[in-house]
Each structure stands twice: as C-alpha cells, then as structure tokens.
Design a protein around this motif. Sequence first.
Motif, PDB file in Angstrom:
ATOM      1  N   SER A  66     -10.342  -0.844   3.833  1.00  0.00           N
ATOM      2  CA  SER A  66     -11.284  -1.634   3.040  1.00  0.00           C
ATOM      3  C   SER A  66     -12.448  -2.055   3.915  1.00  0.00           C
ATOM      4  O   SER A  66     -12.250  -2.640   4.989  1.00  0.00           O
ATOM      5  N   LEU A  79       0.839  -1.199   0.000  1.00  0.00           N
ATOM      6  CA  LEU A  79       0.000   0.000   0.000  1.00  0.00           C
ATOM      7  C   LEU A  79       0.873   1.248   0.000  1.00  0.00           C
ATOM      8  O   LEU A  79       1.901   1.301   0.680  1.00  0.00           O
ATOM      9  N   TYR A  84      -5.061  -2.536  -2.690  1.00  0.00           N
ATOM     10  CA  TYR A  84      -5.795  -3.326  -1.708  1.00  0.00           C
ATOM     11  C   TYR A  84      -6.157  -4.708  -2.269  1.00  0.00           C
ATOM     12  O   TYR A  84      -6.167  -5.703  -1.531  1.00  0.00           O
TER      13      TYR A  84
END
Length: 268
Positions: free
Chosen positions: A257, A93, A115
């Motif tokens: 997420s 990330l 993600y």
Amino acid sequence: MLEDKFKFTRANIILIVINCILVIFVILASIQLIISLKSNEGEIPELKTTAGKSSTLSADATSSTTTESTTISTKKVGNDSSPYYDIDVYSILNKELVEKKDLTKDERIELGKQYFKIYEGLLVPSDDDFVNVNHLLSKVKAGESDKITVNGHDYGIIYNGQKIFESIFEADVLFRLNYIKFNDVSPLYINSSTSTYYKLGGDTKKSYIVDSYEYRRTGENTFKVNVIYTLADSKSKVYKTAYVGLKYNENEKKWKSDSFEFPNEDNR
C-alpha cells in the motif's frame, strides 16, 4: 469349383485392407476403454467446504483451486504473558494475491479490501483482528513496556511493528501513519527513538458503515480501491469515499500500500 470362381481383384484387396484396419481400430478402442475405466482420471472432483472456504480436490491430484467466499475472523484468544498476542499479516492478506503481479480486476478489489482490513485493525481501537491490544491491556503487568499511556489514553505495543509495516507499506504510508487523527486523538503512537509502534486501545467502534468497494486504475503497476461508506450514526444515507492505494514493488516482487484515506479522519 469355388476356388476357381474366387479371384483377387484390386477391389477385393482394398476391401480386405479396410476391414483389417477397422478390426485393429476396434481392438485399440476396446483396450483404451478398459484402461480408462480402471483409472481415476476424469472423475468429478470432490468438493469440500470449511468455514467459508471452498476447495476442489482433483481426482488425479495434479491441480487444486481455492476460493474465499466470506470474511474470516482472525482475532486470537491471546497469551497470558508478553508477547500477549500473535500477529500475522497473512492471516488477513492473501499471500498469493500479494505476490501475484498480474491481477484481475476482481482480484485487485479483493486485495484492496484486505488491505483496508489491515488499516481497520490499526486505526479502529475496538478492532483486534490484526493487532489484539485490548487483550494485551487486560493482561499486562505493572512496569512492562508493552503498555504506555499518552495524554490519558492507553496504548498497547505492536510487536515487530516497524518490520511488519515496512513489509506491507511504502514510505509515504509510514509517514502518514505518524499524523493521522480522529477527533484529535492519534490511533497510533510512534516512539521515534526506538521505532516502536503502539496502538490505541478501547471500545470505540467504527464510526462508518461500508456500503461497497469500487476499482480505479491509476497506472500500469498501481491502482486504488475506493471504499464507499455512510456514517454509522446518521439516519439519512450520505455516501462518502475513502480509498486504499496499492503499488507493485518491483524490487520486493509484491503489492504494497502506497497511499490511503480512512473514513472520518481529521483534516481530510
């Protein structure tokens, strides 16, 4: 005589003043030109490229930009003793994007792709870029809790899994990870009494091929990135859709997420 012929008139005075101003302007312009020639400001920035990353180094060192142009492999060689590998979410990330609330459309797609790579590292047994359990399983010593066997399948521990997952996933995702399966096999095992996560090891490859990513806005601080894919073992291209959902967490000041659908998971 000449002195008698020359007389100061209003027109003469105006011309003299204008000439003086022009002379002063020329002198100032010359000084500024000399200074600018000695300074590094305004030089074309030096461009350096390293392993798919490009960055510009400004001549006056006051600003810099970095652009990711390729997917970076994050798999580590691993260690010979426990802990058998290192895990770092920000090797996949982009921390700047995670913590930037106002993302452009392209940045949102990029964060969604990153993600999705996290999910691949958790749910695809042969993908060791995020969690290198296959190295762990090849090095683990007898009796160590780093490895467990469940229903005939070997799993490797995800070091600090609970803490790491809570830093990147919302509660709904943590719940979903408990029940996701592929061909009736769980890619993750969770010891609920100790909140310890384990990942399935093995050489099972991806059963899909990603074709493209599509952005879909769902709210002011939420969005989804659709993952368009085809089956890896199919001769005809039948396109299917999975997705990664993201939500900006106001308390933690970052994107996490909050939902997902993975390619070819059971009971979709």
